[in-house]
Enzyme design. Structure first.
Site, mmCIF file in Angstrom:
data_model
loop_
_atom_site.group_PDB
_atom_site.id
_atom_site.type_symbol
_atom_site.label_atom_id
_atom_site.label_comp_id
_atom_site.label_asym_id
_atom_site.label_seq_id
_atom_site.Cartn_x
_atom_site.Cartn_y
_atom_site.Cartn_z
ATOM 1 N N LYS A 66 39.599 43.718 38.691
ATOM 2 C CA LYS A 66 38.635 44.262 37.713
ATOM 3 C C LYS A 66 37.157 43.666 38.253
ATOM 4 O O LYS A 66 36.317 44.403 38.639
ATOM 5 C CB LYS A 66 38.902 43.897 36.407
ATOM 6 C CG LYS A 66 37.628 44.468 35.429
ATOM 7 C CD LYS A 66 38.047 44.255 33.885
ATOM 8 C CE LYS A 66 36.789 44.621 33.072
ATOM 9 N NZ LYS A 66 37.148 44.313 31.654
ATOM 10 N N GLU A 89 42.189 33.760 43.337
ATOM 11 C CA GLU A 89 43.662 34.163 43.828
ATOM 12 C C GLU A 89 43.976 35.524 44.702
ATOM 13 O O GLU A 89 44.214 35.429 45.583
ATOM 14 C CB GLU A 89 44.584 34.050 42.418
ATOM 15 C CG GLU A 89 44.818 32.625 41.763
ATOM 16 C CD GLU A 89 43.701 32.342 40.936
ATOM 17 O OE1 GLU A 89 42.600 33.297 40.773
ATOM 18 O OE2 GLU A 89 43.815 31.714 39.694
ATOM 19 N N GLY A 143 41.400 43.236 30.885
ATOM 20 C CA GLY A 143 42.401 43.028 31.920
ATOM 21 C C GLY A 143 43.746 43.117 31.478
ATOM 22 O O GLY A 143 44.573 43.991 31.963
ATOM 23 N N ARG A 144 44.077 42.663 30.333
ATOM 24 C CA ARG A 144 45.471 42.590 29.667
ATOM 25 C C ARG A 144 45.600 43.984 29.049
ATOM 26 O O ARG A 144 46.677 44.164 28.438
ATOM 27 C CB ARG A 144 45.591 41.665 28.532
ATOM 28 C CG ARG A 144 44.607 41.269 27.703
ATOM 29 C CD ARG A 144 44.629 39.988 27.069
ATOM 30 N NE ARG A 144 43.538 39.756 25.890
ATOM 31 C CZ ARG A 144 42.322 38.973 26.328
ATOM 32 N NH1 ARG A 144 42.007 39.108 27.647
ATOM 33 N NH2 ARG A 144 41.329 39.036 25.677
ATOM 34 N N GLU A 152 46.293 35.461 25.352
ATOM 35 C CA GLU A 152 44.901 35.397 25.871
ATOM 36 C C GLU A 152 44.110 36.404 24.722
ATOM 37 O O GLU A 152 43.015 35.815 24.699
ATOM 38 C CB GLU A 152 44.923 36.307 27.220
ATOM 39 C CG GLU A 152 43.649 35.900 27.928
ATOM 40 C CD GLU A 152 43.744 36.379 29.464
ATOM 41 O OE1 GLU A 152 44.002 35.501 30.251
ATOM 42 O OE2 GLU A 152 43.487 37.427 29.780
ATOM 43 N N HIS A 179 72.924 32.470 26.168
ATOM 44 C CA HIS A 179 73.445 31.228 27.004
ATOM 45 C C HIS A 179 72.660 30.077 27.242
ATOM 46 O O HIS A 179 72.802 29.289 28.051
ATOM 47 C CB HIS A 179 74.265 31.654 28.013
ATOM 48 C CG HIS A 179 75.492 32.715 27.619
ATOM 49 N ND1 HIS A 179 76.752 31.969 27.075
ATOM 50 C CD2 HIS A 179 75.456 33.998 27.627
ATOM 51 C CE1 HIS A 179 77.397 33.268 26.642
ATOM 52 N NE2 HIS A 179 76.616 34.234 26.743
ATOM 53 N N LYS A 218 38.340 27.651 35.912
ATOM 54 C CA LYS A 218 38.150 28.424 37.100
ATOM 55 C C LYS A 218 37.121 27.657 37.785
ATOM 56 O O LYS A 218 36.968 27.635 38.827
ATOM 57 C CB LYS A 218 37.866 29.610 36.745
ATOM 58 C CG LYS A 218 38.626 30.645 36.583
ATOM 59 C CD LYS A 218 38.172 32.244 36.568
ATOM 60 C CE LYS A 218 39.079 33.421 36.014
ATOM 61 N NZ LYS A 218 38.557 34.444 35.500
HETATM 62 O O1 F6P Z 1 43.088 35.420 33.313
HETATM 63 C C1 F6P Z 1 41.876 35.780 33.019
HETATM 64 C C2 F6P Z 1 41.559 36.883 33.416
HETATM 65 O O2 F6P Z 1 40.091 37.218 33.557
HETATM 66 C C3 F6P Z 1 42.492 38.140 32.815
HETATM 67 O O3 F6P Z 1 41.733 38.519 31.734
HETATM 68 C C4 F6P Z 1 42.494 39.252 33.713
HETATM 69 O O4 F6P Z 1 43.386 40.007 33.543
HETATM 70 C C5 F6P Z 1 42.546 38.519 35.167
HETATM 71 O O5 F6P Z 1 41.897 37.224 34.993
HETATM 72 C C6 F6P Z 1 42.193 39.248 36.445
HETATM 73 O O6 F6P Z 1 40.947 39.557 36.363
HETATM 74 P P1 F6P Z 1 40.549 40.426 37.743
HETATM 75 O O7 F6P Z 1 41.276 41.681 37.345
HETATM 76 O O8 F6P Z 1 39.109 40.488 37.560
HETATM 77 O O9 F6P Z 1 40.828 39.914 39.318
#
Ligand code: F6P
Length: 541
Positions: A206, A212, A267-268, A353, A384, A504
């Protein structure tokens, strides 16, 4: 708004809890022969049996009264109406617009957002058809056969969960991979057997700034160019899903190959947006649209079904009953379908979240529990592993059992055995086995206590006919709205996630320190300084 714990319904629920907390499901069922038919609800292709919950009719009435006193229906309408209910980010919360039918009207800041949603969906569909049909060629003229989604959190968990869930409907000639972890092992292992000439990377972010994802995206670029040796290849092998066109361009992806979405998609809650591109490539646009239709079915059910028949409302309120009155800390989600292997992991972000918050909308510290811990595994594997604790441990863990009446892989007797386990588990959890029953079986009295099951362990059973794209959509939306109901009652903001920010920021700072040769900044505590020092010494040894 009045403090939640001072509301009449809350106080009445507390008194009611004192009165009924020891009532056993055995007695509730014995006293009402129709309970198993009566305490059920159905909507959007899903059947919910909530009779094995520790509730009486009075409990349900009081919980519904709590929903009324906390204004759940008005808050729901505000969300569907495009109001900026995410107050800390001044944003509307409109994942429901992502699955609104063409022709619907949902206004944000004086603009109907539905046409834009369908414009992007149409572009995604066109692109998906080109790739699936072998017309979208890589730089050397080979068709794309491998698709690697790079993203994290909502930009990964939704696509990977839904891809696994709908694998039965996917084009098996395509290889789908999902890279999320900044651990280089993730991308190294997911690309090692792929042919760069036939590989497409979808960079899903987003913000297009997530550490990452950007690190993995750069490594993917290097991996591709190691073979193709020409920057011009990037345009044929990379597309982006983002709200940040400037950063996409900076990375070198042609914005003609960017699929956008909007700041009102969390995002979620983004699997229905362009973030679902990898899924659409796998299952095709028609199946993707079917999934959206399922989401919409549940949206309509949530919006219009009467409270006592409203699945997300009932599930949300039952969760509150255990979380806030019985002190239960967690909920186990137990899908009895191998295709739903990632469903609990997906729900962890969706729920934790969203509702892992400690202040109300107006910033006061809450004096009640908020979001539960969500966990689980597909059945029967969990039986199990951890079910022992659910059956005979000291913790109360309400469980959601999810099953399907028809299997996608008819291989008798597998499916009957699988579903027999669903029904057996919920029966055993509810009714248990008394000492008298154990002794009557002739068990040595000294060993008998070990064989006693107290029962009275609450469960929901969610049944659908078949795992289709449409059912999956309904199921995900059911949980989205359950989370909404709980956030509304707790009067928290379910749509921000400031809790992930501090880590972060610190990671960014420490990453710089790990690169430099100098002493770690003395501003850290002595533990962090020592760990950094030790890591650097050993890393470079
Ligand atoms: O974990 C925090 C967060 O902002 C989530 O809400 C989101 O889904 C994720 O990081 C990834 O963010 P982006 O889509 O901006 O890379």
């Amino acid at each position: 708004m009045t403090n939640l714990t001072n509301l009449p319904a809350w106080k009445a629920l507390q008194a009611h809890h004192d009165a009924v907390k020891d009532v056993h499901l055995r007695d509730l069922f014995a006293g009402d022969a129709t309970r198993g038919e009566r305490l059920t609800a159905e909507g959007a292709g899903l059947y919910l049996d909530y009779s094995k919950h520790r509730v009486t009719d009075e409990t349900l009435n009081l919980l519904l009264q709590l929903a009324q006193e906390t204004g759940v229906a008005a808050k729901r309408d505000a969300m569907f109406g495009g109001e900026k209910i995410n107050i800390t980010e001044d944003r509307a919360v409109l994942h429901v617009a992502l699955r609104a039918p063409r022709g619907a009207t949902i206004m944000v800041d004086g603009k109907n957002v539905v046409p834009e949603v369908h414009e992007v969906l149409d572009r995604m569909a066109k692109f998906a058809e080109q790739v699936r049909g072998g017309q979208w060629l890589g730089y050397t003229g080979k068709p794309i056969r491998n698709i690697v989604n790079i993203g994290i959190g909502g930009s990964d968990l939704g696509p990977v969960m839904a891809y696994e869930a709908l694998k039965h409907y996917s084009d098996r000639a395509l290889t789908l991979r999902f890279v999320s972890n900044v651990d280089g092992t993730d991308i190294a292992e997911k690309t090692r057997d792929l042919d760069p000439e036939g590989t497409l990377f979808i960079i899903s972010s987003k913000t297009f700034t997530t550490q990452e994802t950007m690190t993995n995206a750069h490594s993917a670029r290097t991996w591709l160019l190691n073979t193709l040796q020409d920057d011009a290849a990037v345009a044929r092998h990379f597309v982006a899903v983002s709200t940040n066109a400037a950063e996409v361009q900076k990375f070198g992806i042609d914005t003609a190959n960017m699929f956008g979405f909007w700041d009102w998609v969390g995002g979620r809650y983004s699997i229905d947006s362009a973030i679902g591109l990898s899924l659409m490539l796998a299952v095709g646009p028609d199946n993707f649209r079917e999934m959206l239709a399922g989401f919409h079915d549940m949206d309509e059910h949530f919006r219009t079904a009467p409270p006592e028949q409203n699945l997300p409302l009932l599930m949300g309120l039952l969760g509150i009953w255990y979380n806030n009155f019985f002190g239960a800390c967690s909920v186990a989600v137990l899908p009895y379908d191998q295709y739903l292997a990632y469903f609990s992991a997906y729900l962890q972000q969706l729920d934790m979240e969203s509702n892992g918050k400690h202040v109300t909308l107006s910033g006061e510290t809450v004096d009640y529990q908020t979001g539960p811990i969500i966990w689980g595994q597909p059945g029967t594997n969990g039986q199990h592993a951890f079910y022992q604790l659910i059956h005979q441990g000291t913790k109360l863990i309400p469980c959601d059992f999810i099953g399907f009446c028809q299997t996608l892989n008819p291989l008798p007797p597998h499916h009957d055995l699988l579903m027999a386990n669903v029904f057996a588990q919920t029966e055993a959890l509810a009714f248990g086995k008394t000492l008298e029953q154990v002794l009557a079986e002739g068990v040595d009295p000294a060993l008998a206590p070990h064989r006693v099951f107290d029962g009275n362990r609450p469960t929901s059973t969610i049944l659908a006919d078949r795992l289709t794209p449409r059912t999956l959509g309904s199921l995900i939306a059911l949980y989205e709205h359950k989370v909404f109901v709980q956030g509304a009652v707790w009067n928290i903001n379910s749509f921000d996630q400031w809790g992930v920010e501090l880590g972060k920021v610190l990671a960014k700072k420490i990453a710089g320190e790990l690169e430099s040769k100098g002493e770690p900044e003395l501003k850290h505590d002595s533990s962090t300084n020592t760990l950094i020092r030790r890591y650097r010494e050993r890393r470079d040894a």
